[in-house]
Enzyme design. Structure first.
Site, PDB file in Angstrom:
ATOM      1  N   SER A  87       2.860   3.619   6.770  1.00 13.62           N
ATOM      2  CA  SER A  87       1.461   3.857   7.189  1.00 13.62           C
ATOM      3  C   SER A  87       0.559   3.773   5.933  1.00 13.62           C
ATOM      4  CB  SER A  87       1.386   5.124   8.033  1.00 13.62           C
ATOM      5  OG  SER A  87       1.865   5.428   8.996  1.00 13.62           O
ATOM      6  N   ILE A  88      -0.904   3.332   6.136  1.00  8.64           N
ATOM      7  CA  ILE A  88      -1.606   3.359   5.027  1.00  8.64           C
ATOM      8  C   ILE A  88      -1.866   4.937   4.798  1.00  8.64           C
ATOM      9  CG2 ILE A  88      -4.013   3.073   4.613  1.00  8.64           C
ATOM     10  CD1 ILE A  88      -4.084   0.384   6.272  1.00  8.64           C
ATOM     11  N   ASP A 103      -3.494  15.119  18.761  1.00 12.88           N
ATOM     12  CA  ASP A 103      -3.725  13.946  19.474  1.00 12.88           C
ATOM     13  C   ASP A 103      -5.365  14.068  19.686  1.00 12.88           C
ATOM     14  OD1 ASP A 103      -4.721  12.265  21.728  1.00 12.88           O
ATOM     15  OD2 ASP A 103      -2.620  12.383  22.499  1.00 12.88           O
ATOM     16  N   VAL A 104      -6.233  13.020  18.876  1.00  8.11           N
ATOM     17  CA  VAL A 104      -7.515  13.065  19.134  1.00  8.11           C
ATOM     18  C   VAL A 104      -8.314  13.139  20.195  1.00  8.11           C
ATOM     19  CG1 VAL A 104      -7.792  12.366  16.770  1.00  8.11           C
ATOM     20  CG2 VAL A 104      -7.735  10.456  18.435  1.00  8.11           C
ATOM     21  N   TYR A 108      -8.724  -9.726  17.295  1.00  4.29           N
ATOM     22  CA  TYR A 108      -8.916  -8.379  16.911  1.00  4.29           C
ATOM     23  C   TYR A 108      -9.681  -7.702  18.287  1.00  4.29           C
ATOM     24  CZ  TYR A 108      -9.408  -4.328  13.952  1.00  4.29           C
ATOM     25  OH  TYR A 108      -9.276  -3.047  13.481  1.00  4.29           O
ATOM     26  N   LYS A 148     -14.467  -0.761  15.556  1.00  4.88           N
ATOM     27  CA  LYS A 148     -14.632  -0.643  14.138  1.00  4.88           C
ATOM     28  C   LYS A 148     -16.090  -0.644  13.832  1.00  4.88           C
ATOM     29  CE  LYS A 148     -10.310  -0.033  12.584  1.00  4.88           C
ATOM     30  NZ  LYS A 148      -9.788   1.180  12.265  1.00  4.88           N
ATOM     31  N   ILE A 193      -2.198  -5.239   6.477  1.00  2.00           N
ATOM     32  CA  ILE A 193      -0.869  -4.711   5.963  1.00  2.00           C
ATOM     33  C   ILE A 193       0.080  -4.557   7.046  1.00  2.00           C
ATOM     34  CG2 ILE A 193       0.150  -2.822   4.653  1.00  2.00           C
ATOM     35  CD1 ILE A 193      -2.461  -2.156   3.484  1.00  2.00           C
ATOM     36  N   THR A 211       2.137  -2.435   8.958  1.00  2.00           N
ATOM     37  CA  THR A 211       2.278  -1.107   9.283  1.00  2.00           C
ATOM     38  C   THR A 211       3.042  -0.952  10.726  1.00  2.00           C
ATOM     39  OG1 THR A 211       0.201  -0.792   9.992  1.00  2.00           O
ATOM     40  CG2 THR A 211       0.432  -0.233   7.996  1.00  2.00           C
ATOM     41  N   ALA A 269       1.401  -0.089  13.283  1.00  2.00           N
ATOM     42  CA  ALA A 269       0.094  -0.517  14.177  1.00  2.00           C
ATOM     43  C   ALA A 269       0.158  -2.283  14.150  1.00  2.00           C
ATOM     44  CB  ALA A 269      -1.299  -0.188  13.635  1.00  2.00           C
TER      45      ALA A 269
HETATM   46  P1  NAD Z   1      -0.172   3.324  11.562  1.00  2.00           P
HETATM   47  O1  NAD Z   1       0.344   2.794  12.885  1.00  2.00           O
HETATM   48  O2  NAD Z   1       0.953   3.656  10.680  1.00  2.00           O
HETATM   49  O3  NAD Z   1      -1.132   4.238  11.896  1.00  2.00           O
HETATM   50  C1  NAD Z   1      -1.839   4.350  13.037  1.00  2.00           C
HETATM   51  C2  NAD Z   1      -2.013   5.787  13.329  1.00  2.00           C
HETATM   52  O4  NAD Z   1      -2.947   6.213  14.265  1.00  2.00           O
HETATM   53  C3  NAD Z   1      -0.586   6.575  13.755  1.00  2.00           C
HETATM   54  O5  NAD Z   1      -0.354   7.439  12.853  1.00  2.00           O
HETATM   55  C4  NAD Z   1      -0.919   6.994  15.334  1.00  2.00           C
HETATM   56  O6  NAD Z   1      -0.145   8.152  15.151  1.00  2.00           O
HETATM   57  C5  NAD Z   1      -2.413   7.294  14.950  1.00  2.00           C
HETATM   58  N1  NAD Z   1      -2.928   7.476  16.432  1.00  2.00           N
HETATM   59  C6  NAD Z   1      -3.081   6.584  17.368  1.00  2.00           C
HETATM   60  N2  NAD Z   1      -3.780   7.046  18.308  1.00  2.00           N
HETATM   61  C7  NAD Z   1      -3.881   8.426  18.036  1.00  2.00           C
HETATM   62  C8  NAD Z   1      -4.271   9.703  18.857  1.00  2.00           C
HETATM   63  N3  NAD Z   1      -4.696   9.772  20.058  1.00  2.00           N
HETATM   64  N4  NAD Z   1      -4.262  10.863  18.142  1.00  2.00           N
HETATM   65  C9  NAD Z   1      -3.851  10.906  17.008  1.00  2.00           C
HETATM   66  N5  NAD Z   1      -3.518   9.771  16.134  1.00  2.00           N
HETATM   67  C10 NAD Z   1      -3.262   8.811  16.695  1.00  2.00           C
HETATM   68  O7  NAD Z   1      -0.996   2.089  11.137  1.00  2.00           O
HETATM   69  P2  NAD Z   1      -2.137   1.873   9.957  1.00  2.00           P
HETATM   70  O8  NAD Z   1      -2.254   0.451   9.651  1.00  2.00           O
HETATM   71  O9  NAD Z   1      -1.576   2.588   8.803  1.00  2.00           O
HETATM   72  O10 NAD Z   1      -3.375   2.242  10.750  1.00  2.00           O
HETATM   73  C11 NAD Z   1      -4.205   3.212   9.841  1.00  2.00           C
HETATM   74  C12 NAD Z   1      -5.654   2.933  10.119  1.00  2.00           C
HETATM   75  O11 NAD Z   1      -6.083   1.916   9.176  1.00  2.00           O
HETATM   76  C13 NAD Z   1      -6.313   2.544  11.447  1.00  2.00           C
HETATM   77  O12 NAD Z   1      -7.550   3.131  11.506  1.00  2.00           O
HETATM   78  C14 NAD Z   1      -6.359   1.143  11.228  1.00  2.00           C
HETATM   79  O13 NAD Z   1      -7.193   0.546  12.084  1.00  2.00           O
HETATM   80  C15 NAD Z   1      -6.690   0.688   9.844  1.00  2.00           C
HETATM   81  N6  NAD Z   1      -6.439  -0.330   9.165  1.00  2.00           N
HETATM   82  C16 NAD Z   1      -5.289  -1.036   9.218  1.00  2.00           C
HETATM   83  C17 NAD Z   1      -5.071  -2.339   8.563  1.00  2.00           C
HETATM   84  C18 NAD Z   1      -3.841  -2.989   8.619  1.00  2.00           C
HETATM   85  O14 NAD Z   1      -3.558  -4.246   8.692  1.00  2.00           O
HETATM   86  N7  NAD Z   1      -2.510  -2.188   8.990  1.00  2.00           N
HETATM   87  C19 NAD Z   1      -5.938  -3.042   7.964  1.00  2.00           C
HETATM   88  C20 NAD Z   1      -7.321  -2.342   7.919  1.00  2.00           C
HETATM   89  C21 NAD Z   1      -7.577  -0.924   8.670  1.00  2.00           C
HETATM   90  O1  0WE Z   2      -6.762  -1.953  13.091  1.00  2.00           O
HETATM   91  C1  0WE Z   2      -5.661  -2.675  13.148  1.00  2.00           C
HETATM   92  C2  0WE Z   2      -4.667  -2.576  14.241  1.00  2.00           C
HETATM   93  C3  0WE Z   2      -5.151  -1.617  15.246  1.00  2.00           C
HETATM   94  C4  0WE Z   2      -4.437  -1.231  16.592  1.00  2.00           C
HETATM   95  C5  0WE Z   2      -2.870  -1.913  16.230  1.00  2.00           C
HETATM   96  C6  0WE Z   2      -2.272  -1.600  17.704  1.00  2.00           C
HETATM   97  C7  0WE Z   2      -0.879  -2.164  17.807  1.00  2.00           C
HETATM   98  C8  0WE Z   2      -0.127  -1.277  18.968  1.00  2.00           C
HETATM   99  C9  0WE Z   2      -4.851  -0.870  17.581  1.00  2.00           C
HETATM  100  N1  0WE Z   2      -4.253  -0.795  18.795  1.00  2.00           N
HETATM  101  C10 0WE Z   2      -2.992  -1.238  18.581  1.00  2.00           C
HETATM  102  N2  0WE Z   2      -2.203  -1.009  19.967  1.00  2.00           N
HETATM  103  C11 0WE Z   2      -1.107  -0.979  20.165  1.00  2.00           C
HETATM  104  O2  0WE Z   2      -0.553  -0.755  21.311  1.00  2.00           O
HETATM  105  N3  0WE Z   2      -5.510  -3.665  12.045  1.00  2.00           N
HETATM  106  C12 0WE Z   2      -6.536  -4.031  11.290  1.00  2.00           C
HETATM  107  C13 0WE Z   2      -4.600  -4.529  12.036  1.00  2.00           C
HETATM  108  C14 0WE Z   2      -4.537  -5.742  12.668  1.00  2.00           C
HETATM  109  O3  0WE Z   2      -4.421  -5.901  14.099  1.00  2.00           O
HETATM  110  C15 0WE Z   2      -4.930  -6.983  14.402  1.00  2.00           C
HETATM  111  C16 0WE Z   2      -5.314  -7.782  13.418  1.00  2.00           C
HETATM  112  C17 0WE Z   2      -5.286  -6.833  12.306  1.00  2.00           C
HETATM  113  C18 0WE Z   2      -5.498  -7.354  10.814  1.00  2.00           C
HETATM  114  C19 0WE Z   2      -5.084  -7.717  15.714  1.00  2.00           C
HETATM  115  C20 0WE Z   2      -5.272  -8.995  15.639  1.00  2.00           C
HETATM  116  C21 0WE Z   2      -5.836  -9.643  14.772  1.00  2.00           C
HETATM  117  C22 0WE Z   2      -5.879  -9.141  13.486  1.00  2.00           C
END
Ligand code: NAD
Ligand code: 0WE
Length: 266
Positions: A19-20, A64-65, A157, A164, A193, A195, A197
């Site tokens: 996770s980030i 849980d938000v 997306y 966002k 990245i 992760t 998600a």
């Molecule tokens: P991740 O899956 O590790 O983290 C996402 C988190 O959101 C999880 O810990 C999950 O428990 C939490 N979450 C979802 N629904 C929730 C709820 N109802 N209540 C509480 N927590 C909840 O993935 P990540 O990539 O580390 O995502 C963290 C943040 O970074 C997100 O906002 C994501 O959009 C953002 N982000 C991700 C990327 C990427 O490419 N991975 C890029 C830019 C931004």
């Molecule tokens: O914010 C994100 C991912 C957010 C995300 C991911 C999931 C997967 C599992 C939100 N909701 C869900 N629901 C699920 O059930 N990112 C920035 C990563 C991401 O996701 C994409 C991207 C990138 C980058 C989806 C489509 C295109 C690009």
């Protein structure tokens, strides 16, 4: 001495070691911060407790938000244990999976739109509102994680883009309102990245390759790099920065377009 020594930090959004939020926790711990963590649901509690242990923390609380009672209970628990808070990290995003494939207008639904905005954008304001009394008047800061899809149309997306965009507007409105209380509010726009998600997204590997080729640095970013930027933004080193979105994306967003490496005149 680390540049976050003495700061009390709440980290949300750890789901795994990839996770980030985990990268942010590690960097902040290294810089001397005291950490508290939240977890979403009992299934991931042990993983969050393990990371907390590695960071010398035993403060691990459910959140849980979508639940007002859990936001209230979290605030109450932090108040009892610490009575003040210096840093709040919001690393939470979600949309129903079936909306993150295909076209935007093909997939968007009233319910999916509501859920994406509730969990990914409103939750930052809701937690900011709840935690404000613990943070006011003490050089504190809030941070959220966003993505380029807020300001550009990124294929697939979809509904997360508008969510966002709303989150980034929250950064500005919250920064304006909390500035007089010496609370700063910022966002980091991270490059893609892999992760948990991201693992749920079809074709994510292709997107990673595309991001790498299209970036100025010709590579992707790591959770450690996002963690270091987060630690800086939430520290007193960034005392003049608020309402800002900082791109940690290897320079992808600044490019007009990229040519294949072998087409570039050397
Ligand atoms: P991740 O899956 O590790 O983290 C996402 C988190 O959101 C999880 O810990 C999950 O428990 C939490 N979450 C979802 N629904 C929730 C709820 N109802 N209540 C509480 N927590 C909840 O993935 P990540 O990539 O580390 O995502 C963290 C943040 O970074 C997100 O906002 C994501 O959009 C953002 N982000 C991700 C990327 C990427 O490419 N991975 C890029 C830019 C931004
Ligand atoms: O914010 C994100 C991912 C957010 C995300 C991911 C999931 C997967 C599992 C939100 N909701 C869900 N629901 C699920 O059930 N990112 C920035 C990563 C991401 O996701 C994409 C991207 C990138 C980058 C989806 C489509 C295109 C690009």
């Amino acid at each position: 001495m680390g540049f976050l020594t003495g700061k009390k930090v709440l980290i949300t959004g750890v789901a795994s070691e990839r996770s980030i939020a985990s990268g942010i926790a590690e960097a902040m711990h290294r810089e001397g911060a005291q950490l508290a963590f939240t977890y979403q649901g009992e299934k991931i509690r042990p993983r969050v407790e393990a990371l907390a242990g590695e960071c010398g923390s035993d403060l691990v609380l459910p959140l849980d938000v979508t639940r007002d009672d859990e936001i209230a209970a979290l605030t109450e628990a932090l108040n009892r244990r610490w009575s003040t808070l210096d840093v709040f990290v919001h690393s939470i995003g979600f949309a129903p999976r079936e909306l993150l494939a295909g076209g935007y207008l093909q997939t968007v639904t009233r319910d999916g739109y509501r859920i994406a905005h509730d969990i990914s954008a409103y939750s930052f304001a809701a937690l900011g509102q709840a935690l404000r009394p613990l943070m006011r008047g003490r050089a504190s800061s809030m941070l959220t994680l966003t993505y380029l899809g807020a300001v550009r149309a990124v294929p697939m997306y979809n509904v997360m883009g508008p969510a966002k965009a709303s989150l980034e507007a929250n950064v500005r409105y919250m920064a304006a309102e909390l500035g007089p209380e010496n609370i700063r509010v910022n966002g980091i726009s991270a490059g893609p990245i892999k992760t948990l998600a991201a693992a749920g997204i079809r074709g994510f590997r292709t997107m990673l390759t595309h991001a790498e080729k299209g970036s100025a640095l010709k590579r992707n970013v790591s959770i450690e790099e996002v963690g270091n930027a987060a630690a800086f933004l939430c520290s007193d080193l960034a005392s003049g920065i608020t309402g800002e979105i900082l791109y940690v994306d290897a320079g992808f967003n600044i490019m007009g377009f990229s040519l294949p490496a072998d087409d570039v005149d050397a």
